[in-house]
Write an enzyme that holds these catalytic residues in place. Structure first.
Site, PDB file in Angstrom:
ATOM      1  N   MET A   1       6.098   3.192   1.221  1.00  0.00           N
ATOM      2  CA  MET A   1       6.393   2.570   2.434  1.00  0.00           C
ATOM      3  C   MET A   1       6.282   3.598   3.441  1.00  0.00           C
ATOM      4  O   MET A   1       6.325   4.829   3.772  1.00  0.00           O
ATOM      5  CB  MET A   1       7.982   2.225   2.383  1.00  0.00           C
ATOM      6  CG  MET A   1       8.239   1.513   1.027  1.00  0.00           C
ATOM      7  SD  MET A   1      10.114   0.647   1.313  1.00  0.00           S
ATOM      8  CE  MET A   1      10.363   0.091  -0.375  1.00  0.00           C
TER       9      MET A   1
ATOM     10  N   MET B   1       5.763 -10.732  -5.074  1.00  0.00           N
ATOM     11  CA  MET B   1       7.031 -10.242  -4.820  1.00  0.00           C
ATOM     12  C   MET B   1       8.276 -11.264  -4.827  1.00  0.00           C
ATOM     13  O   MET B   1       7.926 -12.308  -4.102  1.00  0.00           O
ATOM     14  CB  MET B   1       6.976  -9.670  -3.410  1.00  0.00           C
ATOM     15  CG  MET B   1       6.199  -8.508  -2.921  1.00  0.00           C
ATOM     16  SD  MET B   1       6.545  -6.915  -3.946  1.00  0.00           S
ATOM     17  CE  MET B   1       8.257  -6.497  -3.309  1.00  0.00           C
TER      18      MET B   1
ATOM     19  N   ASP C   1       8.441  -8.265  -8.673  1.00  0.00           N
ATOM     20  CA  ASP C   1       9.029  -7.105  -8.213  1.00  0.00           C
ATOM     21  C   ASP C   1      10.281  -7.488  -7.338  1.00  0.00           C
ATOM     22  O   ASP C   1       9.975  -8.104  -6.300  1.00  0.00           O
ATOM     23  CB  ASP C   1       8.029  -6.221  -7.503  1.00  0.00           C
ATOM     24  CG  ASP C   1       8.724  -4.810  -6.911  1.00  0.00           C
ATOM     25  OD1 ASP C   1       9.695  -4.434  -7.238  1.00  0.00           O
ATOM     26  OD2 ASP C   1       7.801  -4.335  -6.444  1.00  0.00           O
TER      27      ASP C   1
ATOM     28  N   HIS D   1       2.621   1.111  -5.844  1.00  0.00           N
ATOM     29  CA  HIS D   1       2.885  -0.132  -5.059  1.00  0.00           C
ATOM     30  C   HIS D   1       2.875   0.221  -3.510  1.00  0.00           C
ATOM     31  O   HIS D   1       4.010   0.817  -2.885  1.00  0.00           O
ATOM     32  CB  HIS D   1       4.086  -0.710  -5.300  1.00  0.00           C
ATOM     33  CG  HIS D   1       4.484  -2.014  -4.472  1.00  0.00           C
ATOM     34  ND1 HIS D   1       5.679  -2.380  -4.711  1.00  0.00           N
ATOM     35  CD2 HIS D   1       3.743  -2.896  -3.801  1.00  0.00           C
ATOM     36  CE1 HIS D   1       5.710  -3.874  -3.778  1.00  0.00           C
ATOM     37  NE2 HIS D   1       4.424  -3.611  -3.356  1.00  0.00           N
TER      38      HIS D   1
ATOM     39  N   SER E   1      11.389   1.044 -11.041  1.00  0.00           N
ATOM     40  CA  SER E   1      10.819   1.599  -9.773  1.00  0.00           C
ATOM     41  C   SER E   1      11.947   2.733  -9.532  1.00  0.00           C
ATOM     42  O   SER E   1      13.131   2.504  -9.767  1.00  0.00           O
ATOM     43  CB  SER E   1      11.017   0.572  -8.639  1.00  0.00           C
ATOM     44  OG  SER E   1      11.425   0.958  -7.590  1.00  0.00           O
TER      45      SER E   1
ATOM     46  N   HIS F   1       6.930   2.810 -11.682  1.00  0.00           N
ATOM     47  CA  HIS F   1       6.548   1.976 -10.332  1.00  0.00           C
ATOM     48  C   HIS F   1       6.800   2.938  -9.266  1.00  0.00           C
ATOM     49  O   HIS F   1       7.778   3.184  -8.907  1.00  0.00           O
ATOM     50  CB  HIS F   1       7.283   0.716 -10.320  1.00  0.00           C
ATOM     51  CG  HIS F   1       6.889  -0.253  -9.268  1.00  0.00           C
ATOM     52  ND1 HIS F   1       5.914  -1.198  -9.203  1.00  0.00           N
ATOM     53  CD2 HIS F   1       7.538  -0.201  -8.007  1.00  0.00           C
ATOM     54  CE1 HIS F   1       6.030  -1.698  -8.216  1.00  0.00           C
ATOM     55  NE2 HIS F   1       6.686  -1.265  -7.443  1.00  0.00           N
TER      56      HIS F   1
ATOM     57  N   ASP G   1       6.988   3.174  -5.381  1.00  0.00           N
ATOM     58  CA  ASP G   1       7.105   2.522  -4.314  1.00  0.00           C
ATOM     59  C   ASP G   1       6.571   3.456  -2.766  1.00  0.00           C
ATOM     60  O   ASP G   1       7.433   4.370  -2.522  1.00  0.00           O
ATOM     61  CB  ASP G   1       8.353   1.815  -3.826  1.00  0.00           C
ATOM     62  CG  ASP G   1       8.591   0.714  -4.696  1.00  0.00           C
ATOM     63  OD1 ASP G   1       7.756  -0.320  -4.926  1.00  0.00           O
ATOM     64  OD2 ASP G   1       9.848   0.730  -5.568  1.00  0.00           O
TER      65      ASP G   1
ATOM     66  N   MET H   1       3.220  -0.270   0.178  1.00  0.00           N
ATOM     67  CA  MET H   1       3.724  -1.241   1.331  1.00  0.00           C
ATOM     68  C   MET H   1       3.465  -0.523   2.635  1.00  0.00           C
ATOM     69  O   MET H   1       4.114   0.068   3.150  1.00  0.00           O
ATOM     70  CB  MET H   1       5.200  -1.419   0.992  1.00  0.00           C
ATOM     71  CG  MET H   1       5.523  -2.324  -0.111  1.00  0.00           C
ATOM     72  SD  MET H   1       7.006  -2.074  -0.822  1.00  0.00           S
ATOM     73  CE  MET H   1       6.696  -0.715  -1.822  1.00  0.00           C
TER      74      MET H   1
HETATM   75  C1  DX5 Z   1      11.069  -3.374  -2.932  1.00  0.00           C
HETATM   76  C2  DX5 Z   1      10.283  -2.481  -3.725  1.00  0.00           C
HETATM   77  C3  DX5 Z   1      10.808  -2.622  -5.231  1.00  0.00           C
HETATM   78  C4  DX5 Z   1      12.101  -2.333  -5.211  1.00  0.00           C
HETATM   79  C5  DX5 Z   1      12.863  -3.055  -6.373  1.00  0.00           C
HETATM   80  O1  DX5 Z   1      10.304  -3.386  -1.880  1.00  0.00           O
HETATM   81  O2  DX5 Z   1       8.895  -2.865  -3.886  1.00  0.00           O
HETATM   82  O3  DX5 Z   1       9.968  -2.097  -6.094  1.00  0.00           O
HETATM   83  O4  DX5 Z   1      12.464  -0.954  -5.826  1.00  0.00           O
HETATM   84  O5  DX5 Z   1      14.239  -2.947  -6.454  1.00  0.00           O
HETATM   85  P1  DX5 Z   1      15.181  -3.894  -7.166  1.00  0.00           P
HETATM   86  O6  DX5 Z   1      14.828  -3.751  -8.467  1.00  0.00           O
HETATM   87  O7  DX5 Z   1      16.553  -3.206  -7.060  1.00  0.00           O
HETATM   88  O8  DX5 Z   1      15.195  -4.968  -6.394  1.00  0.00           O
HETATM   89 ZN    ZN Z   2       7.618  -2.221  -5.710  1.00  0.00          ZN
END
Ligand code: DX5
Ligand code: ZN
Length: 219
Positions: free
Chosen positions: A38, A138, A174, A67, A10, A34, A36, A69
């Site tokens: 948000m 998660m 994740d 991913h 990620s 990956h 993310d 969110m």
């Molecule tokens: C958190 C994200 C993850 C995040 C994981 O909401 O979905 O993908 O980047 O980061 P680490 O590996 O640092 O927990």
């Molecule tokens: Zn993620």
């Protein structure tokens, strides 16, 4: 247990001011990137708008798992499939019509995956296991990198594996995946591992990906 392991870094904890360089560091040794997304509504954090995300997807040397969110994800999931994501992962908590969204994503040629927050139970969504390509469990509350791995979620990973049976569905974890936790997640049944801070806070991100893969593969 399937011997196939996927490591999917990620970029949330990467240096956003030189993202392409960061992505190129890990691409040769990673299965998927990956990404993310948000929206500051579904989670209290914001990453990329659609235009920037589309750019990252089209420039990535390796396939991208987006991913999402974000709230009201149904239409957005379709847009991320159209933008060229190899895999679109959306939260069941944010979708209105889960089966329709899975089908639309797949019709566009992307893999479709459902994600579950820590408080959401897989048993309530088992009907979708006939449709999805991957389930994301998660192992932190979504929103931020660098949080502590929730060992409690391993029960959900095992239950997901049990419900999947012999269907060829990937199980992704994740949040908090590191050299200390990846084996626990692998033993519970995960085969696809997201790692953010473990990889990008490491002085040698590619080497960390290889170490994570070696540990997961030893089980
Ligand atoms: C958190 C994200 C993850 C995040 C994981 O909401 O979905 O993908 O980047 O980061 P680490 O590996 O640092 O927990
Ligand atoms: Zn993620």
């Amino acid at each position: 247990m399937s011997s196939e392991i996927r490591i999917t870094p990620s970029i949330l904890n990467a240096d956003f001011s030189r993202l392409q360089e960061e992505i190129e560091k890990i691409s040769p040794v990673s299965d998927l990137l990956h990404l993310d997304i948000m929206d500051n509504v579904f989670v209290p954090n914001f990453t990329f708008d659609f235009q920037k995300a589309s750019e990252i997807i089209s420039q990535s040397p390796i396939p991208v798992d987006s991913h999402l969110m974000v709230a009201n994800v149904d239409e957005i999931a379709i847009q991320y499939a159209e933008a060229g994501s190899s895999s679109v992962t959306f939260h069941v908590e944010a979708a209105q019509n889960i089966s329709k969204t899975i089908r639309s994503v797949k019709q566009l040629g992307a893999r479709a995956s459902i994600a579950l927050k820590p408080g959401t139970q897989i048993e309530e969504y088992s009907e979708f296991l006939d449709l999805v390509d991957m389930v994301l469990i998660m192992t932190v509350e979504p929103g931020f990198g660098g949080q502590k791995f929730m060992t409690d979620m391993m029960k959900k990973v095992s239950m997901t594996k049990h419900l999947i049976g012999d269907r060829p569905i990937w199980i992704q974890v994740d949040g908090g995946i590191s050299l200390e936790t990846i084996e626990i997640a692998r033993e519970a049944g995960a085969d696809t591992f997201v790692a953010g801070s473990a990889v990008f806070n490491s002085p040698e991100p590619a080497l960390m990906v290889e170490k994570l893969r070696a540990l997961a593969s030893s089980h």
